[in-house]
Write a protein that holds these residues in place. Structure first.
Motif, PDB file in Angstrom:
ATOM      1  N   VAL A 126       0.799  -1.219   0.000  1.00 17.61           N
ATOM      2  CA  VAL A 126       0.000   0.000   0.000  1.00 17.61           C
ATOM      3  C   VAL A 126       0.835   1.274   0.000  1.00 17.61           C
ATOM      4  CG1 VAL A 126      -2.055  -1.045   1.002  1.00 17.61           C
ATOM      5  CG2 VAL A 126      -0.311  -0.059   2.503  1.00 17.61           C
ATOM      6  N   ASN A 127       2.112   1.173   0.348  1.00 20.07           N
ATOM      7  CA  ASN A 127       2.994   2.345   0.276  1.00 20.07           C
ATOM      8  C   ASN A 127       3.954   2.159  -0.896  1.00 20.07           C
ATOM      9  OD1 ASN A 127       2.211   4.016   2.578  1.00 20.07           O
ATOM     10  ND2 ASN A 127       2.939   2.332   3.847  1.00 20.07           N
TER      11      ASN A 127
ATOM     12  N   GLY B 181      -0.811  -0.445  -4.517  1.00 24.33           N
ATOM     13  CA  GLY B 181      -1.705  -1.450  -3.959  1.00 24.33           C
ATOM     14  C   GLY B 181      -2.924  -0.871  -3.257  1.00 24.33           C
ATOM     15  N   PHE B 182      -2.795   0.347  -2.775  1.00 23.63           N
ATOM     16  CA  PHE B 182      -3.922   1.004  -2.111  1.00 23.63           C
ATOM     17  C   PHE B 182      -5.023   1.312  -3.139  1.00 23.63           C
ATOM     18  CE2 PHE B 182      -6.084   4.593  -0.071  1.00 23.63           C
ATOM     19  CZ  PHE B 182      -6.243   4.116   1.210  1.00 23.63           C
ATOM     20  N   THR B 183      -4.642   2.011  -4.201  1.00 23.59           N
ATOM     21  CA  THR B 183      -5.596   2.402  -5.236  1.00 23.59           C
ATOM     22  C   THR B 183      -6.138   1.184  -5.988  1.00 23.59           C
ATOM     23  OG1 THR B 183      -4.199   4.351  -5.516  1.00 23.59           O
ATOM     24  CG2 THR B 183      -5.916   4.002  -7.151  1.00 23.59           C
TER      25      THR B 183
ATOM     26  N   ASN C 242      -6.421  -1.950  -5.070  1.00 29.13           N
ATOM     27  CA  ASN C 242      -7.329  -2.731  -4.237  1.00 29.13           C
ATOM     28  C   ASN C 242      -8.690  -2.053  -4.129  1.00 29.13           C
ATOM     29  OD1 ASN C 242      -8.590  -3.153  -1.405  1.00 29.13           O
ATOM     30  ND2 ASN C 242      -7.247  -4.913  -1.617  1.00 29.13           N
ATOM     31  N   ILE C 243      -8.679  -0.748  -3.879  1.00 28.70           N
ATOM     32  CA  ILE C 243      -9.942  -0.030  -3.690  1.00 28.70           C
ATOM     33  C   ILE C 243     -10.730   0.044  -4.997  1.00 28.70           C
ATOM     34  CG2 ILE C 243     -10.896   2.282  -3.220  1.00 28.70           C
ATOM     35  CD1 ILE C 243      -8.844   2.446  -0.896  1.00 28.70           C
ATOM     36  N   ALA C 244     -10.046   0.255  -6.116  1.00 28.60           N
ATOM     37  CA  ALA C 244     -10.738   0.314  -7.411  1.00 28.60           C
ATOM     38  C   ALA C 244     -11.450  -1.009  -7.699  1.00 28.60           C
ATOM     39  CB  ALA C 244      -9.747   0.639  -8.525  1.00 28.60           C
TER      40      ALA C 244
ATOM     41  N   LYS D 207     -12.319  -3.406  -5.580  1.00 33.27           N
ATOM     42  CA  LYS D 207     -13.393  -3.695  -4.626  1.00 33.27           C
ATOM     43  C   LYS D 207     -14.588  -2.757  -4.797  1.00 33.27           C
ATOM     44  CE  LYS D 207     -11.124  -6.388  -1.208  1.00 33.27           C
ATOM     45  NZ  LYS D 207     -10.634  -6.536   0.173  1.00 33.27           N
ATOM     46  N   ALA D 208     -14.339  -1.522  -5.255  1.00 29.33           N
ATOM     47  CA  ALA D 208     -15.456  -0.613  -5.528  1.00 29.33           C
ATOM     48  C   ALA D 208     -16.335  -1.210  -6.625  1.00 29.33           C
ATOM     49  CB  ALA D 208     -14.939   0.770  -5.925  1.00 29.33           C
TER      50      ALA D 208
ATOM     51  N   LEU E 101     -11.802   5.444   3.630  1.00 29.86           N
ATOM     52  CA  LEU E 101     -11.699   4.359   2.648  1.00 29.86           C
ATOM     53  C   LEU E 101     -10.312   3.740   2.782  1.00 29.86           C
ATOM     54  CD1 LEU E 101     -13.328   3.059   0.343  1.00 29.86           C
ATOM     55  CD2 LEU E 101     -12.352   4.744  -1.210  1.00 29.86           C
ATOM     56  N   ASN E 102     -10.292   2.403   2.890  1.00 30.35           N
ATOM     57  CA  ASN E 102      -9.014   1.733   3.136  1.00 30.35           C
ATOM     58  C   ASN E 102      -9.011   0.338   2.510  1.00 30.35           C
ATOM     59  OD1 ASN E 102      -6.462   1.160   4.142  1.00 30.35           O
ATOM     60  ND2 ASN E 102      -6.980   1.583   6.271  1.00 30.35           N
ATOM     61  N   VAL E 103      -7.880  -0.337   2.572  1.00 30.16           N
ATOM     62  CA  VAL E 103      -7.763  -1.676   1.978  1.00 30.16           C
ATOM     63  C   VAL E 103      -8.187  -2.787   2.941  1.00 30.16           C
ATOM     64  CG1 VAL E 103      -5.974  -1.012   0.348  1.00 30.16           C
ATOM     65  CG2 VAL E 103      -5.320  -1.804   2.613  1.00 30.16           C
TER      66      VAL E 103
ATOM     67  N   ILE F 171      -4.735  -2.071  11.755  1.00 33.73           N
ATOM     68  CA  ILE F 171      -3.343  -2.093  11.284  1.00 33.73           C
ATOM     69  C   ILE F 171      -3.236  -1.898   9.778  1.00 33.73           C
ATOM     70  CG2 ILE F 171      -2.407  -3.530  13.132  1.00 33.73           C
ATOM     71  CD1 ILE F 171      -2.714  -5.862  10.887  1.00 33.73           C
TER      72      ILE F 171
ATOM     73  N   GLY G 103      -3.638  -0.362   5.868  1.00 30.07           N
ATOM     74  CA  GLY G 103      -3.597   0.921   5.184  1.00 30.07           C
ATOM     75  C   GLY G 103      -2.240   1.576   5.124  1.00 30.07           C
ATOM     76  N   ASN G 104      -2.184   2.675   4.380  1.00 24.93           N
ATOM     77  CA  ASN G 104      -0.921   3.408   4.305  1.00 24.93           C
ATOM     78  C   ASN G 104      -0.845   4.409   5.472  1.00 24.93           C
ATOM     79  OD1 ASN G 104      -2.504   5.609   3.528  1.00 24.93           O
ATOM     80  ND2 ASN G 104      -2.241   5.169   1.355  1.00 24.93           N
ATOM     81  N   ASP G 105       0.300   5.019   5.609  1.00 22.69           N
ATOM     82  CA  ASP G 105       0.538   5.873   6.776  1.00 22.69           C
ATOM     83  C   ASP G 105      -0.426   7.058   6.840  1.00 22.69           C
ATOM     84  OD1 ASP G 105       2.571   4.122   7.176  1.00 22.69           O
ATOM     85  OD2 ASP G 105       4.114   5.426   6.328  1.00 22.69           O
TER      86      ASP G 105
ATOM     87  N   VAL H 204      -3.541   7.315   5.814  1.00 18.54           N
ATOM     88  CA  VAL H 204      -4.850   6.900   6.312  1.00 18.54           C
ATOM     89  C   VAL H 204      -4.796   6.585   7.808  1.00 18.54           C
ATOM     90  CG1 VAL H 204      -6.529   5.022   6.178  1.00 18.54           C
ATOM     91  CG2 VAL H 204      -5.740   6.120   4.083  1.00 18.54           C
TER      92      VAL H 204
ATOM     93  N   GLU I  22     -13.921  -0.737   3.269  1.00 15.51           N
ATOM     94  CA  GLU I  22     -13.227  -1.126   2.047  1.00 15.51           C
ATOM     95  C   GLU I  22     -14.018  -0.675   0.824  1.00 15.51           C
ATOM     96  OE1 GLU I  22     -11.146  -4.947   1.921  1.00 15.51           O
ATOM     97  OE2 GLU I  22     -12.095  -5.415   3.827  1.00 15.51           O
ATOM     98  N   GLY I  23     -13.397  -0.796  -0.344  1.00 14.32           N
ATOM     99  CA  GLY I  23     -14.025  -0.364  -1.595  1.00 14.32           C
ATOM    100  C   GLY I  23     -15.402  -0.955  -1.824  1.00 14.32           C
TER     101      GLY I  23
ATOM    102  N   THR J 151      -7.493   8.394  -5.060  1.00 21.50           N
ATOM    103  CA  THR J 151      -8.213   7.139  -4.844  1.00 21.50           C
ATOM    104  C   THR J 151      -9.710   7.303  -5.092  1.00 21.50           C
ATOM    105  OG1 THR J 151      -6.606   6.722  -3.100  1.00 21.50           O
ATOM    106  CG2 THR J 151      -8.491   5.242  -3.207  1.00 21.50           C
TER     107      THR J 151
END
Lengths: 338, 338
Positions: free
Chosen positions: A151-152, A232-234, A236-238, A240-241, B183-185, B190, B192-194, B196, B216-217, B234
């Motif tokens: 995700v980073n 990985g953040f974007t 994953n969210i795309a 799952k959206a 919105l997160n993964v 624990i 997500g990115n820093d 978030v 989540e998405g 995102t």
């Protein structure tokens, strides 16, 4: 045909052996050169093999493992607490060369963590990526990565993902000179955050990568690109959206049937067709995501995969072994970074 | 009822006056207390008013503007090159207090840039956000922000977005103690990115914000939260991915009709229902996105909005004026940050 060995984490997923063992039996029946190593609880495996009336043992080998990684376990703690898990053992068989690849439907985070720990990444790759092939408006597939492994991401990592995705599209789908794009909020060069802009700069200078620029979220499925790269953040969210949106539409169709007679009829006709289409296009159901960038082949089957879907994941692994994907990623990286 | 004045950028959008003027006429016919200032080309406005056989002038005022911001123009260059654009003039009327709000269907990037330049942000807000109300599985709406106003967001900005979204849900939709989520993964702390994670920390300590954690998405549309907060990168990609996915499914339904007689029948029945549902849930069609965080009310209508959709955007602006949204954001910020 040369022998091909795949290690299965048969305990992973929402169902475990009742799904993974029938899939394993089907796989070896269909592929005479396939050898499967079933990692998991011996008693449960035996019971499922008996149920499937499968007696031939040449193609199936069992390695009893005393531990199972559960679906909600914290990834990091599985490293310490589950050294004899079916997941870990299956990965170790790839590391020692006893297996050519590994397939698991288990806890994604734990699989990533264990795979990274056991197999390590290829030279030139900082972090592995999770990638899946999705449908497009045309007959071609599109590879979307990263789906949440990392995700980073900095621009260097996005660059590495683009190279890996390009190799996968070329080797597994046989795409010639695959079109690689970065996922962004606009197609213009000036758009996007700094990470994406820097990655675009790196990619436009890389030899052997057909970088076509940016695509927006609505173009993931439109066959503009063969490989779509995101952090990985974007990613994953795309993905799952889309899954959530599909569920929203199915719900709307169902509730529409409470309206007039004609709407009820329309909904009745629409529902099976929609479900059939969703089973093909719903990213969540689309199976056989690959962990790329490791010194070995790892395929992630969806947690709620049924027999067919788990079998499909085994086939993805077989194809990657056949095409020697990690070697080719290594080779491509050497060219691109030289 | 007190008089309410809204400035319209009638030249914006894919169609311009042929859509915006009939919408303006309908709006004033429906609301006797509404006063509209039409910013744009006098000749084109006059022609459309004649076409609509509208003669009453008390409620409609025209300000001739010599310039138009085109849909593909670079936002920054419009600041320098288009000081007399219909978009800029409409925003300036809000700044001087001659109008209570402004509505435009023009170039999103240019609208953001001009609005930020002309109106400035509220004290305590670093950057404006673009927010839209989307449907959920239930009857409640969900506010998703940011949809692309700001692609480089730190945790402080995500925090401000959460406060603004909460006020909008409370004031415009009348939601009591709206549930605010990031919105997160994953849903676990624990994950997500820093950025978030830090935003979550800030929100969990903020008084007067009903922060429920991560979604989540796939849960954007599931009515788990009333306000879903993401960085503009995102948020934009998630929304557009859904739009692309919807198009993919419609295409699949259409192509399914080339199969058997029965499938053709199913597709024929499904298509109108699907289109109807999509027109309601397709995020891209969902109209009346608000620019939040400015010292004035700005509503963005979708570029390809038809008369009804543009009229809807005017209504959103009226509701925000009525509820004094910017003042309430300011007030809430003072409480939260005190």
């Amino acid at each position: 045909m040369s022998k091909l060995t795949i290690a299965l984490d048969v305990m992973g997923g929402d169902y475990g052996p009742p799904v993974t063992i029938p899939a394993a039996v089907l796989a070896v029946q269909q592929c005479p050169n396939l050898h499967l190593i079933l990692c998991g609880d011996q008693t449960q495996i035996d019971a499922q093999l008996r149920k499937a009336k499968f007696t031939q043992t040449d193609q199936l080998e069992i390695i009893h493992c005393s531990q199972v990684v559960t679906m909600d376990e914290k990834p990091a703690s599985t490293l310490r607490k589950k050294p004899d898990s079916s997941m870990r053992r299956a990965l170790e068989l790839v590391e020692t060369g006893e297996a050519d690849a590994c397939v698991s439907a288990g806890n994604t985070g734990a699989l990533l963590t264990n795979a990274y720990y056991v197999l390590k990444t290829l030279a030139g790759i900082n972090r592995p990526a999770l990638v899946s092939a999705l449908p497009t408006f045309s007959d071609r597939k599109v590879f979307l990565l990263d789906l949440g492994a990392n995700v980073n991401c900095d621009s260097e990592i996005l660059f590495q993902y683009a190279v890996m995705g390009s190799v996968l599209a070329e080797q597994v789908e046989g795409m010639v000179n695959p079109r690689v794009a970065l996922l962004n909020v606009g197609e213009e060069q000036i758009k996007g955050n700094d990470t994406v802009k820097n990655a675009a700069q790196l990619l436009s200078e890389a030899p052997g990568i057909n970088f076509i620029g940016y695509v927006e979220g609505n173009d993931i499925f439109s066959d503009k690109a063969d490989v779509v790269v995101a952090d990985g953040f974007t990613g994953n969210i795309a993905l799952k959206a889309c899954e959530g949106f599909a569920t929203l539409v199915l719900n709307e169709v169902k509730s529409a049937s409470a309206e007039s007679f004609f709407t009820r009829l329309m909904a009745k006709m629409a529902l099976p067709l929609l479900k059939r289409i969703y089973s093909r296009v719903n990213p969540d159901q689309y199976n056989g995501a690959s962990l790329l960038g490791l010194r070995g082949i790892v395929v992630k089957s969806h947690g709620n995969a049924q027999v067919d879907a788990f079998l499909y994941a085994i086939r993805v692994a077989m194809r990657e072994v056949d095409q020697q994907v990690p070697n080719k990623i290594k080779h491509k990286l050497e060219i691109v970074l030289s």
